[in-house]
Design an enzyme around this catalytic site. Structure first.
Site, PDB file in Angstrom:
ATOM      1  N   GLU A   1       0.816  -1.212   0.000  1.00  0.00           N
ATOM      2  CA  GLU A   1       0.000   0.000   0.000  1.00  0.00           C
ATOM      3  C   GLU A   1       0.855   1.269   0.000  1.00  0.00           C
ATOM      4  O   GLU A   1       0.342   2.366   0.214  1.00  0.00           O
ATOM      5  CB  GLU A   1      -0.938  -0.003   1.203  1.00  0.00           C
ATOM      6  CG  GLU A   1      -1.953  -1.153   1.145  1.00  0.00           C
ATOM      7  CD  GLU A   1      -2.924  -1.158   2.310  1.00  0.00           C
ATOM      8  OE1 GLU A   1      -2.488  -0.872   3.448  1.00  0.00           O
ATOM      9  OE2 GLU A   1      -4.110  -1.443   2.082  1.00  0.00           O
TER      10      GLU A   1
ATOM     11  N   TYR B   1     -14.794  19.994  15.297  1.00  0.00           N
ATOM     12  CA  TYR B   1     -13.429  19.471  15.183  1.00  0.00           C
ATOM     13  C   TYR B   1     -13.281  18.543  13.988  1.00  0.00           C
ATOM     14  O   TYR B   1     -12.217  18.492  13.352  1.00  0.00           O
ATOM     15  CB  TYR B   1     -13.008  18.777  16.482  1.00  0.00           C
ATOM     16  CG  TYR B   1     -12.682  19.784  17.556  1.00  0.00           C
ATOM     17  CD1 TYR B   1     -11.435  20.409  17.573  1.00  0.00           C
ATOM     18  CD2 TYR B   1     -13.623  20.141  18.508  1.00  0.00           C
ATOM     19  CE1 TYR B   1     -11.134  21.364  18.535  1.00  0.00           C
ATOM     20  CE2 TYR B   1     -13.337  21.098  19.466  1.00  0.00           C
ATOM     21  CZ  TYR B   1     -12.085  21.706  19.477  1.00  0.00           C
ATOM     22  OH  TYR B   1     -11.794  22.660  20.423  1.00  0.00           O
TER      23      TYR B   1
ATOM     24  N   HIS C   1     -12.479  -0.615   3.041  1.00  0.00           N
ATOM     25  CA  HIS C   1     -11.033  -0.681   3.275  1.00  0.00           C
ATOM     26  C   HIS C   1     -10.600   0.206   4.445  1.00  0.00           C
ATOM     27  O   HIS C   1     -10.099  -0.298   5.431  1.00  0.00           O
ATOM     28  CB  HIS C   1     -10.307  -0.287   1.979  1.00  0.00           C
ATOM     29  CG  HIS C   1      -8.846  -0.539   1.987  1.00  0.00           C
ATOM     30  ND1 HIS C   1      -8.112  -0.699   0.822  1.00  0.00           N
ATOM     31  CD2 HIS C   1      -7.955  -0.627   2.991  1.00  0.00           C
ATOM     32  CE1 HIS C   1      -6.842  -0.890   1.126  1.00  0.00           C
ATOM     33  NE2 HIS C   1      -6.721  -0.840   2.441  1.00  0.00           N
TER      34      HIS C   1
END
Length: 213
Positions: free
Chosen positions: A79, A125, A165
């Protein structure tokens, strides 16, 4: 030379500390997830393949050239291109965090999401740390098409969610990337907790005001 060696040592230790922190708090598990940081000379340090973020060895981190070529260290993660894509499109990025965090992955597997912005602006936030979160269509891990899909969004978004994922988040510093990833995971958890309840997210005007900050 002394300065860059000192920087490398500090960054190696910091990556391992962040990895241990997110692992110990259950934000990743097994050998999933990866973390990288870009050094002042443009080279990158990245957690290697088949390594638990909870037990990283600073000396074994994979090292890449500024062009994204593997230099040394343990075998790199498949990855790695997710990180390189982000750095390529975001010159100010100093770090990238990719986790398979439970609540974020759960949201990424839901139907009928807005692909342009997956999560509603539930908190200030979240808006300030993450902003808009596009969904990247599913591709098998390591698929070159996933790299292209991430590249398309990376220039205008520092955080993306990979379908089925998990999130990929860039930040100016390692702390920025870590905190934004954690804010994303917490907002995903809130989003799931609120399913079936009437909610009151921030208005578009409130969210835009925060994004401009």
């Amino acid at each position: 030379m002394t300065n860059i060696l000192s920087e490398v040592t500090k960054v190696r230790d910091r990556i391992c500390a962040v990895g241990r922190s997110v692992f110990d708090r259950g934000l990743t598990f097994g050998s999933t997830g990866n973390i990288s940081a870009r050094l002042s000379d443009g080279s990158m340090l990245m957690t290697p393949t088949n390594a638990s973020l909870g037990t990283l060895d600073p000396a074994k981190l994979s090292r890449f050239s500024p062009e994204g070529n593997f230099i040394d260290g343990d075998k790199p993660t498949k990855e790695s291109f997710l990180h390189i894509c982000m750095y390529c499109k975001r010159p100010s990025a100093g770090a990238v965090v990719h986790l398979h965090s439970t609540h974020s992955v759960a949201v990424s597997a839901m139907a009928d999401l807005d692909p342009a912005d997956v999560l509603p602006p539930l908190t200030a936030y979240y808006v300030m740390r993450v902003g808009r979160l596009p969904l990247i269509p599913y591709f098998a891990p390591g698929d070159v098409q996933l790299a292209r899909a991430v590249e398309e969004k990376a220039e205008s978004h520092h955080a993306v969610l990979l379908a089925n994922h998990g999130p990929v988040v860039a930040g100016n510093t390692l702390e920025d990337a870590q905190y934004a990833t954690e804010e994303l995971e917490e907002t995903a958890r809130l989003f799931l907790l609120l399913q079936g309840h009437r909610t009151r997210p921030l208005t578009e005007e409130q969210a835009d005001a925060l994004r401009q900050r």
